[in-house]
Scaffold this motif. Structure first.
Motif: not given
Length: 311
Positions: A163-187
């Protein structure tokens, strides 16, 4: 193989019915293989190929087809066997994966069969991590192997995964959440790519291999007295999966009053304008073609921003 492709409208009728059409082919020998017709643009006798310098050994050359230059990959060689011989007698399956067009060289093309995803099963556990199988099924008493094309493409022509550094930087503007992301993929390759993106943004991940496993996971949370919409930030789901495809999984989630508020992004190597209609039909929140790490990261960031604004 003229007329191997049905009309788009005809094929979209399969959406929400947990069905697919498989194009059966062989690589020489008795083993049958299958590929989802949705990914096939055309099937033709192998045209004259032009060699390119410093090419990957699996790429037998490039072909000029309908005004475009398309790399032709030897699918037999890509899966660890000897290259196909007498390629002028072989066929090329022109496909669209991950926003790119490429041809797969095969020995012969058989026919198209209409199947239920419930009859498509994960590969045997003994297949191992290095296997190129993503699923297996049976047609007329014969085993049909479905190859992990994303794994093959990642080895022949790796995609950028960071991920580009500026996109990661955007995420730091928000509080890191404790929720999980569910990833569903057979590959396995796709799961790893998505996990890398999501975890680079400070989110934790939960992984399941198909829609059936994912639905069972959500229902298990309900049995434990938990609210999945409070446990999960969003669901990132592939469409093509054994047992239960992403469209049917989404429809099942929307049909359950305790799950219907889940935010679902369908993330797939399938391409084409017809996908937008399919997304609306089954009720997904968003659709994203694989694989662009920044675009995927932005979708996750949007959910993080929404969540933090609500809390």
């Amino acid at each position: 193989m003229a007329g191997v492709m049905d009309s788009v409208n005809q094929r979209t009728q399969l959406v929400g019915q947990n069905r697919l059409e498989l194009l059966l082919f062989n690589l020489g020998g008795g083993q049958l293989y299958g590929i989802n017709v949705f990914k096939v643009k055309e099937v033709l006798q192998c045209p004259p190929l032009n060699e390119i310098p410093k090419r990957h050994p699996v790429i037998r050359g490039v072909a000029h087809i309908r005004g475009g230059t398309i790399p032709i990959m030897d699918l037999r060689q890509a899966t660890g066997y000897a290259p196909l011989q007498n390629i002028e007698d072989c066929f090329v399956i022109i496909t669209e994966y991950n926003r790119s067009t490429q041809g797969f060289l095969v020995r012969g093309v058989e026919r198209i069969v209409n199947m239920n995803w419930g009859d498509i099963h994960p590969p045997p556990k003994g297949a191992g991590k290095e296997s190129y199988l993503t699923a297996v099924t049976e047609v007329d008493g014969k085993l049909v192997e479905i190859l992990d094309v994303e794994k093959i493409l990642a080895e022949v022509s790796p995609l950028a995964e960071d991920v580009s550094a500026d996109v990661i930087e955007d995420s730091k503007k928000n509080t890191v959440v404790s929720k999980h992301v569910l990833i569903v993929d057979d590959s396995s390759i796709a799961r790893r790519q998505i996990q890398k993106v999501v975890e680079s943004l400070g989110c934790k991940t939960t992984v399941r291999k198909d829609g059936r496993e994912a639905l069972d996971f959500l229902e298990e949370l309900l049995k434990e007295g938990k609210d999945p919409s409070q446990e999960l930030l969003l669901i990132i789901s592939d469409i093509e999966m054994p047992e239960m495809d992403g469209y049917t999984f989404t429809a099942e989630v929307r049909a359950n009053e305790h799950l219907r508020n889940m935010h679902i992004v369908l993330h797939t190597s399938l391409s084409g304008v017809f996908n937008e209609a399919m997304v609306k039909k089954v009720g997904a929140n968003d659709f994203l073609a694989k694989f662009h790490p920044d675009e995927l990261a932005k979708r996750v960031n949007e959910r993080i921003a929404f969540y933090t604004s609500e809390t």
